[in-house]
Scaffold this active site. Structure first.
Site, PDB file in Angstrom:
ATOM      1  N   ARG A  79       0.845  -1.139   0.071  1.00 34.13           N
ATOM      2  CA  ARG A  79       0.019   0.142   0.207  1.00 34.13           C
ATOM      3  C   ARG A  79       0.939   1.289   0.047  1.00 34.13           C
ATOM      4  O   ARG A  79       0.417   2.243   0.579  1.00 34.13           O
ATOM      5  CB  ARG A  79      -1.083  -0.131   1.041  1.00 34.13           C
ATOM      6  CG  ARG A  79      -1.919  -1.074   1.098  1.00 34.13           C
ATOM      7  CD  ARG A  79      -3.153  -0.631   0.128  1.00 34.13           C
ATOM      8  NE  ARG A  79      -4.138  -1.578   0.011  1.00 34.13           N
ATOM      9  CZ  ARG A  79      -5.282  -1.331   0.779  1.00 34.13           C
ATOM     10  NH1 ARG A  79      -5.554  -0.465   1.682  1.00 34.13           N
ATOM     11  NH2 ARG A  79      -6.158  -2.388   0.541  1.00 34.13           N
ATOM     12  N   ARG A  83      -2.962   6.809   1.072  1.00 34.95           N
ATOM     13  CA  ARG A  83      -3.532   8.121   1.561  1.00 34.95           C
ATOM     14  C   ARG A  83      -2.586   8.668   2.438  1.00 34.95           C
ATOM     15  O   ARG A  83      -2.802   9.863   3.051  1.00 34.95           O
ATOM     16  CB  ARG A  83      -4.752   7.735   2.375  1.00 34.95           C
ATOM     17  CG  ARG A  83      -6.142   7.778   1.286  1.00 34.95           C
ATOM     18  CD  ARG A  83      -7.229   7.216   2.177  1.00 34.95           C
ATOM     19  NE  ARG A  83      -7.068   5.840   2.403  1.00 34.95           N
ATOM     20  CZ  ARG A  83      -8.178   4.973   3.141  1.00 34.95           C
ATOM     21  NH1 ARG A  83      -9.249   5.654   3.488  1.00 34.95           N
ATOM     22  NH2 ARG A  83      -7.703   3.740   3.387  1.00 34.95           N
ATOM     23  N   ARG A 131      -5.884  11.435  -6.042  1.00 34.74           N
ATOM     24  CA  ARG A 131      -7.251  10.940  -5.848  1.00 34.74           C
ATOM     25  C   ARG A 131      -8.519  11.867  -5.879  1.00 34.74           C
ATOM     26  O   ARG A 131      -9.577  11.416  -6.178  1.00 34.74           O
ATOM     27  CB  ARG A 131      -7.390  10.321  -4.536  1.00 34.74           C
ATOM     28  CG  ARG A 131      -8.276   9.923  -3.807  1.00 34.74           C
ATOM     29  CD  ARG A 131      -8.740   8.389  -4.234  1.00 34.74           C
ATOM     30  NE  ARG A 131      -9.464   7.804  -3.145  1.00 34.74           N
ATOM     31  CZ  ARG A 131     -10.998   7.896  -3.399  1.00 34.74           C
ATOM     32  NH1 ARG A 131     -11.178   8.944  -4.115  1.00 34.74           N
ATOM     33  NH2 ARG A 131     -11.652   7.479  -2.414  1.00 34.74           N
ATOM     34  N   ASP A 138      -6.951  -2.570  -7.542  1.00 37.15           N
ATOM     35  CA  ASP A 138      -7.341  -3.163  -6.500  1.00 37.15           C
ATOM     36  C   ASP A 138      -7.750  -4.710  -6.629  1.00 37.15           C
ATOM     37  O   ASP A 138      -7.839  -4.817  -7.743  1.00 37.15           O
ATOM     38  CB  ASP A 138      -8.681  -2.416  -5.859  1.00 37.15           C
ATOM     39  CG  ASP A 138      -8.893  -2.832  -4.362  1.00 37.15           C
ATOM     40  OD1 ASP A 138      -8.164  -2.181  -3.633  1.00 37.15           O
ATOM     41  OD2 ASP A 138      -9.838  -3.532  -4.262  1.00 37.15           O
ATOM     42  N   TYR A 168     -15.155 -11.074  -0.192  1.00 40.73           N
ATOM     43  CA  TYR A 168     -15.704  -9.812  -0.404  1.00 40.73           C
ATOM     44  C   TYR A 168     -16.882 -10.036  -1.240  1.00 40.73           C
ATOM     45  O   TYR A 168     -18.049  -9.326  -1.388  1.00 40.73           O
ATOM     46  CB  TYR A 168     -14.886  -8.862  -1.066  1.00 40.73           C
ATOM     47  CG  TYR A 168     -13.755  -8.486  -0.039  1.00 40.73           C
ATOM     48  CD1 TYR A 168     -13.941  -7.349   0.728  1.00 40.73           C
ATOM     49  CD2 TYR A 168     -12.444  -9.058  -0.194  1.00 40.73           C
ATOM     50  CE1 TYR A 168     -13.080  -6.843   1.624  1.00 40.73           C
ATOM     51  CE2 TYR A 168     -11.472  -8.582   0.833  1.00 40.73           C
ATOM     52  CZ  TYR A 168     -11.710  -7.657   1.522  1.00 40.73           C
ATOM     53  OH  TYR A 168     -10.821  -6.997   2.494  1.00 40.73           O
TER      54      TYR A 168
HETATM   55  O1  1CP Z   1       0.166   0.764  -3.198  1.00 47.64           O
HETATM   56  C1  1CP Z   1      -0.407  -0.556  -3.235  1.00 47.64           C
HETATM   57  O2  1CP Z   1      -0.254  -1.457  -2.585  1.00 47.64           O
HETATM   58  C2  1CP Z   1      -0.930  -0.873  -4.639  1.00 47.64           C
HETATM   59  C3  1CP Z   1      -2.618  -0.636  -4.844  1.00 47.64           C
HETATM   60  C4  1CP Z   1      -3.400  -1.559  -3.961  1.00 47.64           C
HETATM   61  C5  1CP Z   1      -3.216  -2.977  -3.497  1.00 47.64           C
HETATM   62  C6  1CP Z   1      -2.385  -4.114  -3.782  1.00 47.64           C
HETATM   63  C7  1CP Z   1      -4.591  -1.255  -3.221  1.00 47.64           C
HETATM   64  C8  1CP Z   1      -5.043   0.200  -3.500  1.00 47.64           C
HETATM   65  N1  1CP Z   1      -5.210  -2.304  -2.812  1.00 47.64           N
HETATM   66  C9  1CP Z   1      -4.553  -3.280  -3.011  1.00 47.64           C
HETATM   67  C10 1CP Z   1      -4.937  -4.866  -2.501  1.00 47.64           C
HETATM   68  C11 1CP Z   1      -6.182  -5.004  -1.538  1.00 47.64           C
HETATM   69  N2  1CP Z   1      -7.380  -4.346  -1.803  1.00 47.64           N
HETATM   70  C12 1CP Z   1      -6.219  -5.949  -0.599  1.00 47.64           C
HETATM   71  C13 1CP Z   1      -4.983  -6.742  -0.313  1.00 47.64           C
HETATM   72  C14 1CP Z   1      -4.290  -6.325   0.549  1.00 47.64           C
HETATM   73  C15 1CP Z   1      -4.637  -5.740   1.760  1.00 47.64           C
HETATM   74  O3  1CP Z   1      -5.121  -6.462   2.635  1.00 47.64           O
HETATM   75  O4  1CP Z   1      -4.258  -4.682   2.174  1.00 47.64           O
HETATM   76  C16 1CP Z   1      -7.642  -5.667  -0.177  1.00 47.64           C
HETATM   77  C17 1CP Z   1      -7.979  -6.814   0.989  1.00 47.64           C
HETATM   78  C18 1CP Z   1      -8.335  -4.634  -0.894  1.00 47.64           C
HETATM   79  C19 1CP Z   1      -9.545  -4.562  -0.653  1.00 47.64           C
HETATM   80  C20 1CP Z   1      -9.681  -3.001  -0.262  1.00 47.64           C
HETATM   81  N3  1CP Z   1      -9.555  -2.318  -1.174  1.00 47.64           N
HETATM   82  C21 1CP Z   1     -10.120  -2.608   1.033  1.00 47.64           C
HETATM   83  C22 1CP Z   1     -10.196  -3.266   2.092  1.00 47.64           C
HETATM   84  C23 1CP Z   1     -11.554  -3.348   2.598  1.00 47.64           C
HETATM   85  C24 1CP Z   1     -11.658  -4.153   4.296  1.00 47.64           C
HETATM   86  O5  1CP Z   1     -11.782  -3.421   4.919  1.00 47.64           O
HETATM   87  O6  1CP Z   1     -11.621  -5.445   4.083  1.00 47.64           O
HETATM   88  C25 1CP Z   1     -10.064  -1.178   0.839  1.00 47.64           C
HETATM   89  C26 1CP Z   1     -10.016  -0.033   1.949  1.00 47.64           C
HETATM   90  C27 1CP Z   1      -9.740  -0.840  -0.373  1.00 47.64           C
HETATM   91  C28 1CP Z   1      -9.456   0.444  -1.025  1.00 47.64           C
HETATM   92  C29 1CP Z   1      -8.110   0.635  -1.507  1.00 47.64           C
HETATM   93  N4  1CP Z   1      -7.337   0.053  -2.385  1.00 47.64           N
HETATM   94  C30 1CP Z   1      -6.187   0.637  -2.395  1.00 47.64           C
HETATM   95  C31 1CP Z   1      -6.039   1.939  -1.800  1.00 47.64           C
HETATM   96  C32 1CP Z   1      -5.097   2.925  -1.691  1.00 47.64           C
HETATM   97  C33 1CP Z   1      -7.420   2.065  -1.176  1.00 47.64           C
HETATM   98  C34 1CP Z   1      -7.937   3.174  -0.116  1.00 47.64           C
HETATM   99  C35 1CP Z   1      -8.968   3.957  -0.891  1.00 47.64           C
HETATM  100  C36 1CP Z   1      -8.685   5.295  -1.340  1.00 47.64           C
HETATM  101  O7  1CP Z   1      -7.739   5.809  -1.493  1.00 47.64           O
HETATM  102  O8  1CP Z   1      -9.658   5.922  -1.072  1.00 47.64           O
END
Ligand code: 1CP
Length: 343
Positions: A23, A27, A36, A73, A149
């Protein structure tokens, strides 16, 4: 020029471990928040190649990490299979839940090219702007984690809906997993053709299953994905991150065919050095809360990880994604300490 992260994934030890962060585009960076905001929604950002490439490169420009990870994602795959996905500000993902075997009929057989093409285009644009010594990582979610999910329609703590579905109708659940295995191979190969050097499979919720279910729903589907990827792209290394697997990491290493595994911060270092690191490279495992806290706690965590793992094939990383309130200065300090480390 050598890519030090890629060389570790291919089986070499580097005297200074390569470093990146899960990640790392996110943010906690003001430049990410700015792009964003311009993009509107999170998915608009994922599907806008110029902007997604820009945020992928931001942490490389700011910190000089050894790896860049495609900005996208894991839920792009269900979205491209026809399950509507949205991200609510501050609340996380929302999907139209798949309640039973009937619900599977709503999914398409193949990934919608209109949805995945922009992701491949992002890879091409990142590749064009990336320094030659930085490894570009593609990724997907593991079928189990993505299925949690798809079934619950949202994130949660115990993945109860998916566990219950799998117990009540293991055949129907297996059909969903099969669909995700196939889609994930296609998706990873699309990223590889577009130019990623290696891929990571995120199994964030691997830790909630009993051993037989861990083998069936986490290890075996991931093994099939890796076999499918290796058949078409034998030289591309695969990292698997089965978060919370604990001592079951050995099952992943012995049966999935990964080149490297991610460790979360609860990993047992003696076990990992004895049973895991002789077979594959390891990556991890700073507690994201230690990085958020900074100071002595962070220094101790860094030194411990280096003394535990840097004697072997090792990629320095966190044990899960960086948290949004993390101060940038703590990230800078971590990188400086890792790069200045001498055994
Ligand atoms: O920087 C990086 O790592 C690359 C981008 C990336 C990756 C590899 C994002 C961007 N998401 C992911 C993988 C991801 N997405 C996973 C596996 C890794 C982990 O556990 O962190 C999972 C479970 C998700 C699902 C997801 N997407 C969630 C979690 C939800 C939950 O509560 O279970 C969330 C909040 C997101 C949104 C998201 N994805 C990525 C970002 C930066 C964000 C935040 C949203 C934003 O900027 O508004």
């Amino acid at each position: 020029m050598t890519k030090s992260l890629l060389s570790v994934l291919n089986g070499d030890r580097q005297p200074t471990p390569p470093i990146w962060m899960m990640r790392q585009a996110g943010r906690y960076l003001p430049e990410y928040r700015a792009v964003r905001a311009e993009a509107g929604s999170f998915l608009n950002l994922c599907f806008n190649p110029a902007k997604a490439a820009e945020v992928t490169l931001q942490p490389i420009k700011r910190f000089g990490f050894d790896g860049a990870i495609l900005f996208s994602d894991i839920l792009v795959v269900p979205h491209a299979l026809g399950q509507h996905v949205t991200f609510e500000a501050g609340e996380g993902p929302r999907l139209d839940p798949i309640a039973d075997r009937e619900g599977l009929k709503r999914l398409g057989d193949d990934l919608d090219p209109a949805i995945v093409e922009p992701v491949y285009e992002t890879v091409r644009q990142v590749k064009a702007g990336l320094p030659a010594d930085v490894t570009l990582l593609g990724f997907c979610g593991a079928p189990w984690t993505v299925a949690t999910y798809m079934i619950a329609g949202r994130g949660g703590e115990d993945q109860a809906a998916a566990r219950l579905f799998a117990y009540r109708d293991s055949q129907g659940f297996g059909q969903l997993i099969d669909r995700l295995v196939e889609a994930s191979v296609t998706y990873l190969l699309g990223q590889i053709r577009a130019g990623v050097d290696a891929v990571q499979i995120f199994d964030t919720w691997a830790g909630v299953l009993p051993a037989p279910e861990f083998r069936r729903w986490c290890v075996e589907p991931v093994a099939r994905i890796i076999a499918g990827v290796k058949q078409a792209a034998p030289s591309v290394p695969v990292i698997v991150f089965p978060k919370g697997a604990g001592f079951r990491l050995k099952m992943t290493v012995d049966h999935a065919g990964a080149d490297a595994v991610g460790l979360d911060w609860t990993a047992d270092a003696d076990f990992v050095r004895r049973e895991i690191q002789p077979k594959v490279a390891v990556q991890g495992n700073i507690d994201p809360l230690a990085l958020l806290a900074g100071g002595d706690a962070l220094d101790r965590a860094i030194d411990q990880a280096l003394s535990d793992y840097a004697g072997g094939r090792y990629v320095f990383n966190l044990g899960h994604g960086i948290l949004p309130p993390t101060p940038i200065g703590h990230v800078e300090r971590m990188i400086e300490r890792v790069r200045g480390w001498r055994p």
